[in-house]
Design a protein around this motif. Structure first.
Motif, PDB file in Angstrom:
ATOM      1  N   SER A  48       0.801  -1.182   0.055  1.00  0.00           N
ATOM      2  CA  SER A  48      -0.014   0.081   0.090  1.00  0.00           C
ATOM      3  C   SER A  48       0.988   1.367  -0.198  1.00  0.00           C
ATOM      4  O   SER A  48       0.568   2.309  -0.832  1.00  0.00           O
ATOM      5  N   ARG A  49       1.992   1.292   0.898  1.00  0.00           N
ATOM      6  CA  ARG A  49       2.842   2.411   0.746  1.00  0.00           C
ATOM      7  C   ARG A  49       3.517   2.647  -0.524  1.00  0.00           C
ATOM      8  O   ARG A  49       3.512   3.913  -1.049  1.00  0.00           O
ATOM      9  N   ARG A  53       2.540   1.798  -3.579  1.00  0.00           N
ATOM     10  CA  ARG A  53       1.327   2.266  -4.462  1.00  0.00           C
ATOM     11  C   ARG A  53       1.065   3.757  -4.224  1.00  0.00           C
ATOM     12  O   ARG A  53       0.691   4.523  -5.158  1.00  0.00           O
ATOM     13  N   PRO A  94      -6.909   4.746  -5.329  1.00  0.00           N
ATOM     14  CA  PRO A  94      -7.393   3.986  -4.140  1.00  0.00           C
ATOM     15  C   PRO A  94      -8.052   2.523  -4.583  1.00  0.00           C
ATOM     16  O   PRO A  94      -8.074   1.627  -4.005  1.00  0.00           O
ATOM     17  N   THR A 140      -5.567  -0.189  -5.405  1.00  0.00           N
ATOM     18  CA  THR A 140      -5.101  -0.483  -4.413  1.00  0.00           C
ATOM     19  C   THR A 140      -6.070  -1.477  -3.864  1.00  0.00           C
ATOM     20  O   THR A 140      -5.542  -2.767  -3.368  1.00  0.00           O
ATOM     21  N   THR A 155      -5.577  -2.539   4.175  1.00  0.00           N
ATOM     22  CA  THR A 155      -4.713  -2.198   2.913  1.00  0.00           C
ATOM     23  C   THR A 155      -5.220  -0.635   2.713  1.00  0.00           C
ATOM     24  O   THR A 155      -4.323   0.127   2.290  1.00  0.00           O
ATOM     25  N   MET A 156      -6.269  -0.142   2.619  1.00  0.00           N
ATOM     26  CA  MET A 156      -6.995   1.061   2.541  1.00  0.00           C
ATOM     27  C   MET A 156      -6.441   1.982   3.319  1.00  0.00           C
ATOM     28  O   MET A 156      -6.147   3.070   3.147  1.00  0.00           O
ATOM     29  N   PHE A 203      -2.924   2.779   2.864  1.00  0.00           N
ATOM     30  CA  PHE A 203      -2.798   3.573   1.628  1.00  0.00           C
ATOM     31  C   PHE A 203      -3.295   5.072   1.987  1.00  0.00           C
ATOM     32  O   PHE A 203      -2.720   5.946   1.443  1.00  0.00           O
TER      33      PHE A 203
END
Length: 289
Positions: free
Chosen positions: A80-81, A83, A90, A93, A137-138, A141
């Motif tokens: 996530s980081r 991306r 979003p 990801t 994950t979100m 992110f």
């Protein structure tokens, strides 16, 4: 079998089919089309995440927040980081995790389609785990995006407050845009450091590029002027346009500082105050010939 057992067996027994379907779903997404990631790297990430998910299920059940899922959560956080830094959306990801749901659901349905209870338990377990991992994950992110935006904002603020050396002991600080508390701190820090480095006697703050001056902006300017005076430098303010002057009078704003209409006028005053004078050199008659 309970849902965790159904999901675990499905991931082990149908690994090849699920991975192939997941790869196909990822290829259809916008991640590869954007050119920000190569297909080989995307497949490597997917295979690693799948293996960690399978191992976590074997040891920790469906509690995606448990200790057995630590490695998997860290791997997803790293993805996530990266991306967020690379400029992924979003949706891209989130789909990395959520696109795994369809292949897993299909595999569970294929193996237990005739057993409604087992099918429901396996589907629920898969939804619980993958939804929580997708949310994790979100969250990472979005936090990473906020860090990137904050860092870029700080860099822009630093670049937008240059301190210019006009003459020995005379500095100019042209301001463009709106002044707020955060930017005032950067302005003050840059100006004070320049005063020390250049041993400046006078600092000119030019607000020609400041769209409006209200009581809050005036307070920020006064703080900067006061800090410069504490460092032993006089401060002038230049670039107050007629519209801004009218607004300040209407609001009752008083800067209590020497002000000039233009930067040139403020510079001329600074030269006179430091005992300097700029004169036009007249060419001699012989030189004209």
């Amino acid at each position: 079998m309970d849902g965790a057992e159904v999901l675990k067996r499905t991931l082990i027994e149908d690994e090849a089919a699920i991975l192939d379907a997941w790869y196909a779903s990822l290829r259809e997404g916008t991640s590869l089309q954007s050119g920000r990631i190569r297909e080989a790297e995307l497949q490597t990430q997917a295979k690693a995440v799948y293996g960690q998910l399978r191992d976590a299920l074997a040891n920790g059940g469906v509690d995606a927040d448990g200790e057995q899922y630590t490695l998997l959560r860290e791997a997803l956080a790293d993805i996530s980081r990266s991306r967020a830094i690379q400029g992924f959306t979003p949706t891209d990801t989130a789909n990395f995790v959520f696109s795994l749901k369809a292949p897993v659901f299909a595999a569970i349905g294929k193996a237990h389609g005739t057993d409604a209870a087992t099918l429901a338990a396996g589907t629920w377990a898969a939804s619980k785990v993958l939804d929580r991992l997708g949310l994790h994950t979100m969250e990472v992110f979005l936090a990473s995006r906020e860090e990137v935006i904050g860092r870029q904002g700080q860099e822009i603020a630093e670049l937008s407050t240059p301190v210019v050396r006009l003459w020995d002991g005379i500095l100019a600080l042209p301001l463009i845009g709106t002044l707020d508390s955060a930017r005032t701190g950067v302005v003050m820090e840059n100006l004070l450091q320049a005063i020390v480095d250049e041993e400046a006697e006078i600092a000119i703050i030019d607000i020609t590029g400041v769209p409006t001056v209200d009581t809050l902006v005036a307070q920020h300017l006064l703080k900067t002027v006061a800090a410069a005076r504490l460092m032993g430098a006089d401060c002038f303010v230049s670039g107050i346009r007629p519209q801004i002057a009218q607004t300040m009078v209407h609001l009752g704003v008083e800067l209590n500082v020497v002000s000039k209409a233009t930067l040139a006028d403020a510079f001329a005053l600074a030269l006179r105050q430091t005992g300097r004078k700029v004169v036009r050199q007249q060419a001699s008659a012989e030189g004209r010939r």
